[in-house]
Design a protein around this motif. Structure first.
Motif, PDB file in Angstrom:
ATOM      1  N   GLY A  81      -6.550  -6.659   6.851  1.00 15.25           N
ATOM      2  CA  GLY A  81      -5.748  -6.257   7.998  1.00 15.25           C
ATOM      3  C   GLY A  81      -6.605  -5.611   9.059  1.00 15.25           C
ATOM      4  N   VAL A  82      -6.009  -4.696   9.806  1.00 10.21           N
ATOM      5  CA  VAL A  82      -6.721  -3.987  10.868  1.00 10.21           C
ATOM      6  C   VAL A  82      -7.842  -3.154  10.260  1.00 10.21           C
ATOM      7  CG1 VAL A  82      -6.477  -2.335  12.760  1.00 10.21           C
ATOM      8  CG2 VAL A  82      -4.606  -3.916  12.228  1.00 10.21           C
ATOM      9  N   LEU A  83      -8.999  -3.173  10.917  1.00  8.43           N
ATOM     10  CA  LEU A  83     -10.178  -2.431  10.473  1.00  8.43           C
ATOM     11  C   LEU A  83     -10.634  -2.830   9.068  1.00  8.43           C
ATOM     12  CD1 LEU A  83      -9.221   1.152  11.783  1.00  8.43           C
ATOM     13  CD2 LEU A  83     -10.620  -0.597  12.918  1.00  8.43           C
ATOM     14  N   GLY A  84     -10.263  -4.026   8.655  1.00  8.62           N
ATOM     15  CA  GLY A  84     -10.703  -4.538   7.370  1.00  8.62           C
ATOM     16  C   GLY A  84      -9.945  -4.008   6.178  1.00  8.62           C
ATOM     17  N   LYS A  85      -8.947  -3.143   6.406  1.00  3.47           N
ATOM     18  CA  LYS A  85      -8.171  -2.615   5.290  1.00  3.47           C
ATOM     19  C   LYS A  85      -7.260  -3.699   4.731  1.00  3.47           C
ATOM     20  CE  LYS A  85      -8.083   2.295   6.376  1.00  3.47           C
ATOM     21  NZ  LYS A  85      -7.212   3.496   6.552  1.00  3.47           N
ATOM     22  N   ARG A  86      -7.116  -3.710   3.415  1.00  3.52           N
ATOM     23  CA  ARG A  86      -6.296  -4.738   2.791  1.00  3.52           C
ATOM     24  C   ARG A  86      -4.810  -4.469   2.994  1.00  3.52           C
ATOM     25  NH1 ARG A  86      -7.918  -5.662  -3.212  1.00  3.52           N
ATOM     26  NH2 ARG A  86      -7.710  -3.386  -3.271  1.00  3.52           N
ATOM     27  N   GLU A  87      -4.078  -5.538   3.212  1.00  2.00           N
ATOM     28  CA  GLU A  87      -2.639  -5.454   3.424  1.00  2.00           C
ATOM     29  C   GLU A  87      -1.929  -6.443   2.505  1.00  2.00           C
ATOM     30  OE1 GLU A  87      -2.346  -4.370   8.188  1.00  2.00           O
ATOM     31  OE2 GLU A  87      -2.119  -6.454   7.524  1.00  2.00           O
ATOM     32  N   ILE A  88      -0.677  -6.144   2.232  1.00  2.00           N
ATOM     33  CA  ILE A  88       0.156  -7.097   1.513  1.00  2.00           C
ATOM     34  C   ILE A  88       1.079  -7.766   2.511  1.00  2.00           C
ATOM     35  CG2 ILE A  88       1.887  -5.337   0.934  1.00  2.00           C
ATOM     36  CD1 ILE A  88       2.438  -6.967  -1.642  1.00  2.00           C
ATOM     37  N   HIS A  89       1.218  -9.065   2.398  1.00  2.00           N
ATOM     38  CA  HIS A  89       2.155  -9.839   3.213  1.00  2.00           C
ATOM     39  C   HIS A  89       3.171 -10.450   2.261  1.00  2.00           C
ATOM     40  CE1 HIS A  89      -0.342  -9.314   6.732  1.00  2.00           C
ATOM     41  NE2 HIS A  89      -1.394  -9.797   6.076  1.00  2.00           N
TER      42      HIS A  89
ATOM     43  N   PRO B 282      10.247  -0.730   5.402  1.00  2.00           N
ATOM     44  CA  PRO B 282       8.913  -0.778   6.019  1.00  2.00           C
ATOM     45  C   PRO B 282       8.352   0.598   6.371  1.00  2.00           C
ATOM     46  CG  PRO B 282      10.580  -1.662   7.519  1.00  2.00           C
ATOM     47  CD  PRO B 282      11.231  -1.510   6.186  1.00  2.00           C
ATOM     48  N   GLN B 283       9.209   1.499   6.885  1.00  2.00           N
ATOM     49  CA  GLN B 283       8.716   2.821   7.258  1.00  2.00           C
ATOM     50  C   GLN B 283       8.248   3.608   6.045  1.00  2.00           C
ATOM     51  OE1 GLN B 283      11.601   4.922   9.630  1.00  2.00           O
ATOM     52  NE2 GLN B 283      11.316   3.613  11.412  1.00  2.00           N
ATOM     53  N   SER B 284       8.957   3.484   4.926  1.00  2.00           N
ATOM     54  CA  SER B 284       8.575   4.216   3.720  1.00  2.00           C
ATOM     55  C   SER B 284       7.235   3.747   3.168  1.00  2.00           C
ATOM     56  CB  SER B 284       9.644   4.065   2.648  1.00  2.00           C
ATOM     57  OG  SER B 284       9.672   2.742   2.148  1.00  2.00           O
ATOM     58  N   LEU B 285       6.816   2.530   3.545  1.00  2.00           N
ATOM     59  CA  LEU B 285       5.566   1.955   3.059  1.00  2.00           C
ATOM     60  C   LEU B 285       4.498   1.893   4.153  1.00  2.00           C
ATOM     61  CD1 LEU B 285       7.185  -0.935   0.992  1.00  2.00           C
ATOM     62  CD2 LEU B 285       6.377   1.266   0.146  1.00  2.00           C
ATOM     63  N   ASN B 286       4.757   2.605   5.259  1.00  2.48           N
ATOM     64  CA  ASN B 286       3.813   2.638   6.392  1.00  2.48           C
ATOM     65  C   ASN B 286       3.525   1.250   6.946  1.00  2.48           C
ATOM     66  OD1 ASN B 286       3.414   5.495   6.079  1.00  2.48           O
ATOM     67  ND2 ASN B 286       2.058   5.047   4.357  1.00  2.48           N
ATOM     68  N   GLY B 287       4.542   0.372   6.875  1.00  2.00           N
ATOM     69  CA  GLY B 287       4.345  -1.000   7.325  1.00  2.00           C
ATOM     70  C   GLY B 287       5.348  -1.408   8.385  1.00  2.00           C
ATOM     71  N   SER B 288       5.509  -2.697   8.519  1.00  2.00           N
ATOM     72  CA  SER B 288       6.456  -3.247   9.484  1.00  2.00           C
ATOM     73  C   SER B 288       7.125  -4.466   8.863  1.00  2.00           C
ATOM     74  CB  SER B 288       5.745  -3.648  10.782  1.00  2.00           C
ATOM     75  OG  SER B 288       4.746  -4.632  10.515  1.00  2.00           O
ATOM     76  N   ALA B 289       8.302  -4.799   9.397  1.00  2.00           N
ATOM     77  CA  ALA B 289       9.038  -5.933   8.842  1.00  2.00           C
ATOM     78  C   ALA B 289       9.749  -6.682   9.962  1.00  2.00           C
ATOM     79  CB  ALA B 289      10.043  -5.463   7.806  1.00  2.00           C
ATOM     80  N   VAL B 290       9.968  -7.961   9.721  1.00  3.04           N
ATOM     81  CA  VAL B 290      10.689  -8.812  10.669  1.00  3.04           C
ATOM     82  C   VAL B 290      11.777  -9.546   9.902  1.00  3.04           C
ATOM     83  CG1 VAL B 290      10.545 -10.755  12.268  1.00  3.04           C
ATOM     84  CG2 VAL B 290       8.651  -9.098  12.128  1.00  3.04           C
ATOM     85  N   LEU B 291      13.012  -9.438  10.392  1.00  2.00           N
ATOM     86  CA  LEU B 291      14.154 -10.127   9.794  1.00  2.00           C
ATOM     87  C   LEU B 291      14.641 -11.179  10.785  1.00  2.00           C
ATOM     88  CD1 LEU B 291      16.299 -10.300   7.519  1.00  2.00           C
ATOM     89  CD2 LEU B 291      17.626  -8.594   8.798  1.00  2.00           C
TER      90      LEU B 291
ATOM     91  N   PRO C  76       0.101  -1.625   4.346  1.00  2.00           N
ATOM     92  CA  PRO C  76      -1.205  -1.361   3.714  1.00  2.00           C
ATOM     93  C   PRO C  76      -1.086  -1.441   2.197  1.00  2.00           C
ATOM     94  CG  PRO C  76      -0.674   0.324   5.363  1.00  2.00           C
ATOM     95  CD  PRO C  76       0.566  -0.494   5.166  1.00  2.00           C
ATOM     96  N   LEU C  77      -2.046  -2.056   1.573  1.00  2.00           N
ATOM     97  CA  LEU C  77      -1.995  -2.235   0.121  1.00  2.00           C
ATOM     98  C   LEU C  77      -1.976  -0.894  -0.605  1.00  2.00           C
ATOM     99  CD1 LEU C  77      -1.934  -4.552  -1.942  1.00  2.00           C
ATOM    100  CD2 LEU C  77      -4.417  -4.316  -2.145  1.00  2.00           C
TER     101      LEU C  77
END
Length: 355
Positions: A267-275, A308-317, A331-332
């Motif tokens: 992800g951003v700055l090379g940090k691993r993310e889950i999709h 998404p907020q509880s996991l510091n992420g974002s979501a699209v429905l 973020p992973l």
């Protein structure tokens, strides 16, 4: 003469038997004089403390006592001089390699043939395992207390937000019941792992089990162990998606298709993310006039904001005729259990269901 020999033989045999008992004991048995100098040392003492008998005998027992506890020995010797038996108490001692072990000690006076106190015998039992078990129980109790309080907050928010969107008491009861049962299923997974986490695969299966149609569901992704916070929040999301699907989507009939996939990427700055993607397709029937807005409510809030907020992420429905997709990026390290040696965060964001 025969009697004396016989008596001597009995005496020697009794001494030998006593020595064998001491040597074969699983507890460390040590004797010392009134100056705290070690006078005997059995095999269990060597195994427990790391010193051979020839290294220990003749040295002060203070070599086993950490600096901040050396006053213990003066107190023990004082009580032994008074003829007291020091009942079992728990303390810590130092091994030859510098390691610290938890022990339970019992100390008794040693008397000579005249009844004079000449030293003390000490029995030490290693209780490191039991102390570690107690520590784990305390940690688990604190964890359970924290999780229960968090679940209370979630349930109160569920009740408040569901009541805003429901006018029929029976519908309200059914919705609250199903949502609390979904929390319970996530909770069961955590209890089974002693709150260490739960597999993402298992979590999805547990949350979709009440809706059936397993043959229409496909799961694909790497094995991941989720943190307790992720288990709770993703569990709520999967329940809301499954409920919607069983009413309006792929799981409402026998011809829909649900695919859930997840992958790890940079992800951003090379940090691993889950999709993670929930993707379902279903037939569109002529005359189906259900307005999309009828499906916007508590579940939408969970999917677009809470999870998404509880996991510091974002979501699209996304919804369209015959198709629904929910994608989450986070973020992973906010989702999976850290590797050995890393700390699991204990603070969790409070659930926010409001605007």
């Amino acid at each position: 003469m025969t009697e004396l020999a016989s008596s001597g033989l009995i005496h020697i045999t009794a001494d030998s038997r006593l020595a064998a008992i001491v040597e074969s004991s699983f507890d460390a048995i040590i004797s010392k004089d009134l100056n705290s100098v070690i006078t005997s040392w059995n095999g269990a003492a060597q195994r427990m403390f790391g010193y051979a008998a020839e290294e220990a005998v003749g040295r002060s027992v203070l070599m086993l006592i950490p600096d901040h506890l050396k006053d213990e020995e003066a107190d023990i010797i004082g009580r032994v001089r008074n003829g007291e038996v020091v009942a079992s108490y728990e303390t810590i001692r130092r091994r030859k390699d510098g390691g610290i072990i938890a022990v339970s000690l019992t100390v008794s006076p040693i008397r000579n043939e005249s009844g004079e106190i000449i030293g003390a015998s000490k029995i030490a039992r290693d209780i490191t395992a039991s102390k570690e078990s107690e520590r784990r129980i305390r940690l688990l109790l604190r964890e359970v207390n924290h999780r229960v309080k968090n679940q209370f907050a979630v349930i109160l928010s569920m009740v408040r937000e569901t009541s805003k969107r429901s006018t029929d008491p029976r519908e309200f009861e059914a919705l609250i019941r199903s949502r609390i049962m979904a929390l319970s299923r996530s909770h069961d997974l955590l209890v089974n792992s002693e709150w260490a986490g739960a597999s993402l695969f298992d979590l999805i299966q547990e949350q979709l089990k009440p809706f059936g149609h397993e043959e229409q569901v496909s799961l694909s992704g790497p094995l991941l162990t989720l943190q307790p916070n992720a288990v709770q929040n993703l569990g709520m999301a999967f329940h809301e998606l499954g409920t919607n699907s069983s009413k309006y989507g792929a799981l409402a009939g026998d011809v829909g298709r649900l695919e859930i996939t997840w992958q790890i990427a940079a992800g951003v700055l090379g940090k691993r993310e889950i999709h993670l993607v929930w993707d379902e397709t279903m037939p569109v029937y002529e005359g189906d006039r259900r307005d999309e807005s009828t499906r916007k409510g508590f579940g939408t809030v969970v999917l677009q904001r809470v999870a998404p907020q509880s996991l510091n992420g974002s979501a699209v429905l996304e919804r369209s005729p015959g198709h629904l997709s929910w994608s989450l990026t986070a973020p992973l390290d906010s989702i999976i259990v850290p590797q050995l040696g890393a700390e699991i965060p204990t603070a969790e964001p409070e659930p926010s269901f409001g605007p």
